[in-house]
Design an enzyme around this catalytic site. Structure first.
Site, PDB file in Angstrom:
ATOM      1  N   SER A 124       0.831  -1.202   0.000  1.00  0.00           N
ATOM      2  CA  SER A 124       0.000   0.000   0.000  1.00  0.00           C
ATOM      3  C   SER A 124       0.864   1.249   0.000  1.00  0.00           C
ATOM      4  O   SER A 124       1.960   1.269   0.582  1.00  0.00           O
ATOM      5  CB  SER A 124      -0.857  -0.030   1.265  1.00  0.00           C
ATOM      6  N   TYR A 149      -1.987  -1.030  10.603  1.00  0.00           N
ATOM      7  CA  TYR A 149      -2.249  -1.600   9.274  1.00  0.00           C
ATOM      8  C   TYR A 149      -1.062  -1.319   8.346  1.00  0.00           C
ATOM      9  O   TYR A 149      -0.557  -2.216   7.658  1.00  0.00           O
ATOM     10  CB  TYR A 149      -3.545  -1.006   8.700  1.00  0.00           C
ATOM     11  N   LYS A 153       1.958  -3.829   6.368  1.00  0.00           N
ATOM     12  CA  LYS A 153       2.348  -3.831   4.947  1.00  0.00           C
ATOM     13  C   LYS A 153       3.864  -3.652   4.812  1.00  0.00           C
ATOM     14  O   LYS A 153       4.521  -4.326   4.020  1.00  0.00           O
ATOM     15  CB  LYS A 153       1.600  -2.733   4.185  1.00  0.00           C
TER      16      LYS A 153
HETATM   17  C1  WQD Z   1      -9.429   9.685   0.654  1.00  0.00           C
HETATM   18  C2  WQD Z   1      -9.557  11.176   0.886  1.00  0.00           C
HETATM   19  C3  WQD Z   1      -9.925  11.812   3.184  1.00  0.00           C
HETATM   20  C4  WQD Z   1     -13.891  10.038   3.615  1.00  0.00           C
HETATM   21  C5  WQD Z   1      -7.054   4.615   2.930  1.00  0.00           C
HETATM   22  C6  WQD Z   1      -6.032   3.830   3.679  1.00  0.00           C
HETATM   23  C7  WQD Z   1      -5.080   3.190   2.735  1.00  0.00           C
HETATM   24  C8  WQD Z   1      -5.844   2.318   1.762  1.00  0.00           C
HETATM   25  C9  WQD Z   1      -6.905   3.094   1.068  1.00  0.00           C
HETATM   26  C10 WQD Z   1      -6.437   0.040   2.152  1.00  0.00           C
HETATM   27  C11 WQD Z   1      -8.822  11.652   2.135  1.00  0.00           C
HETATM   28  C12 WQD Z   1     -11.111  12.179   2.325  1.00  0.00           C
HETATM   29  C13 WQD Z   1     -12.669  10.451   3.108  1.00  0.00           C
HETATM   30  C14 WQD Z   1     -14.873  11.020   3.919  1.00  0.00           C
HETATM   31  C15 WQD Z   1     -13.349  12.724   3.160  1.00  0.00           C
HETATM   32  N1  WQD Z   1      -6.427   1.248   2.499  1.00  0.00           N
HETATM   33  N2  WQD Z   1     -12.408  11.771   2.874  1.00  0.00           N
HETATM   34  N3  WQD Z   1     -14.556  12.342   3.671  1.00  0.00           N
HETATM   35  O1  WQD Z   1      -7.182   7.590   3.633  1.00  0.00           O
HETATM   36  O2  WQD Z   1      -6.256   7.963   1.294  1.00  0.00           O
HETATM   37  O3  WQD Z   1      -6.438   5.686   2.215  1.00  0.00           O
HETATM   38  O4  WQD Z   1      -7.735   3.757   2.024  1.00  0.00           O
HETATM   39  O5  WQD Z   1      -6.826  -0.942   2.255  1.00  0.00           O
HETATM   40  O6  WQD Z   1      -4.158   2.466   3.414  1.00  0.00           O
HETATM   41  O7  WQD Z   1      -5.348   4.702   4.544  1.00  0.00           O
HETATM   42  O8  WQD Z   1      -8.492   6.853   1.559  1.00  0.00           O
HETATM   43  O9  WQD Z   1     -10.835   6.949   0.811  1.00  0.00           O
HETATM   44  O10 WQD Z   1     -10.337   7.057   3.305  1.00  0.00           O
HETATM   45  O11 WQD Z   1      -9.756   9.008   1.861  1.00  0.00           O
HETATM   46  O12 WQD Z   1     -13.127  13.942   2.948  1.00  0.00           O
HETATM   47  O13 WQD Z   1     -15.975  10.730   4.397  1.00  0.00           O
HETATM   48  O14 WQD Z   1     -10.947  11.467   1.127  1.00  0.00           O
HETATM   49  O15 WQD Z   1      -9.654  12.844   4.106  1.00  0.00           O
HETATM   50  O16 WQD Z   1      -8.294  12.910   1.821  1.00  0.00           O
HETATM   51  P1  WQD Z   1      -7.045   7.128   2.252  1.00  0.00           P
HETATM   52  P2  WQD Z   1      -9.933   7.398   1.907  1.00  0.00           P
END
Ligand code: WQD
Length: 338
Positions: A124, A149, A153
């Site tokens: 990741s 997590y 990885k």
């Molecule tokens: C994306 C952007 C949030 C929800 C995570 C894990 C990573 C991988 C993928 C795997 C960010 C913003 C989110 C919401 C928002 N995991 N957001 N409102 O955090 O980049 O990665 O998922 O299995 O290891 O850390 O992805 O989709 O949670 O967030 O504004 O309700 O959307 O702040 O900028 P992230 P995400």
């Protein structure tokens, strides 16, 4: 050729099963359905026009793996099976270390015992933390990782590097995924988050479907062009095809030991507000949203340098973010109808 797909009923795993079949491989699923849904098998059957071979068992067990390797001639393994909730990993660190690290060790031991050298490991972009230089290259020094997590990885990658360095007959690739989104265009398979989604796109599609009242954008005071975080969103089918390219590469290598790491992304940063706007455009629906506080643990910006995977594996993403959001929305509408 038979490819064992641990976690093959999960989000990325199920799409990879399709991509493998399309490329002429025979995927064999090993999934204990602890965090996936048996409906996935029906969706896969509709797309593949036949039932995929599936062992509904846990890949943490040496006896299960040995039996699978005795019963099937396996040419390579793609290892998706793992726990993946960042938040839960902070509450239950031992559960995460035991499952994610333990299953990788058992898998490696059993593969070596059965002379199966080829392995693709799900890693990741989280291993980069907040990188100092963007886009991030594979040799960008890793920053402190923010979650258990993420540690699992990073440790998984180090285990593979160490086993390869000891000249064991292992040919392995770690793929560092950026942010997978979307669904298969048939809408027979897609993401099935349990409960309230943590990830942005399922939250958006559930809000548009009326399941959630409103999306909260986590912070608009980041040092980015519109103040919201930048991520590298990649269509899950593109990501699935990267696994096929990686497996084809391994199968062509003659050397006894290989270990490589590749970023898998589109190679550009898209902000949360841009994603919301693009979703509104492709769905034709205004999305109820508001700006809220930053989410603890979020990094401002991370996106990939994808030149290594393009040059070495000949893979690059083919689908735009619009297409991914259209497919995610079609999938959500299908789910809402059932
Ligand atoms: C994306 C952007 C949030 C929800 C995570 C894990 C990573 C991988 C993928 C795997 C960010 C913003 C989110 C919401 C928002 N995991 N957001 N409102 O955090 O980049 O990665 O998922 O299995 O290891 O850390 O992805 O989709 O949670 O967030 O504004 O309700 O959307 O702040 O900028 P992230 P995400």
């Amino acid at each position: 050729m038979n490819i064992l797909v641990t976690g093959g009923a999960g989000f990325i795993g199920s799409h990879t099963v399709i991509a493998l079949a399309e490329a002429g491989f025979t995927p064999i699923i090993l999934d204990d359905f602890s965090n996936s849904d048996r409906r996935v098998l029906r969706g896969l059957e509709k797309i593949l026009k036949q039932q995929p071979h599936c062992y509904a068992e846990n890949c943490h067990s040496p006896s299960v793996l040995s039996r699978v390797f005795r019963e099937q001639k396996i040419d390579g393994v793609i290892h998706f099976a793992a726990f993946k909730s960042v938040g839960e990993s902070m509450q239950e660190p031992l559960k995460y270390y035991d499952n994610n690290i333990g299953s990788l060790i058992v898998l490696l031991q059993t593969m070596l015992e059965h002379d199966i050298p080829n392995l693709i490991f799900s890693s990741s972009a989280t291993v980069y933390g907040q990188p100092n230089v963007l886009p991030v290259k594979e040799d960008t020094p890793e920053q402190p990782v923010a979650s258990v997590y993420g540690h699992t990885k990073l440790i998984g990658e180090e285990i593979l590097r160490d086993v390869a360095a000891a000249q064991k007959p292992l040919k392995a690739i770690s793929l560092r995924y950026f942010n997978p989104i979307g669904a298969h265009p048939s809408a027979h398979i897609g993401e099935l988050p349990l409960g309230v989604p943590n990830n942005l796109v399922p939250f958006i599609t559930q809000t548009a479907a009326g399941i959630r009242p409103m999306l909260t954008v986590f912070g608009q005071d980041y040092p980015t062009p519109d103040g919201t975080c930048l991520r590298d969103y990649i269509h899950v089918m593109d990501l699935a095809e990267a696994h096929v390219a990686a497996m084809q590469y391994l199968l062509k290598q003659n050397g006894p030991t290989i270990y490589e790491v590749f970023n898998v992304g589109m190679g550009r940063g898209v902000s949360v507000l841009e994603l919301v706007k693009t979703f509104e455009m492709v769905s034709g629906k205004p999305l109820n949203h508001r700006i809220g506080e930053r989410r603890p643990g979020d990094v401002a910006a991370v996106y990939a340098d994808v030149s290594k995977i393009r040059t070495q594996l000949g893979w690059s993403a083919k689908r735009e973010v619009e297409e991914a959001l259209r497919d995610a929305w079609r999938w959500q509408q299908c789910l809402s109808q059932h």
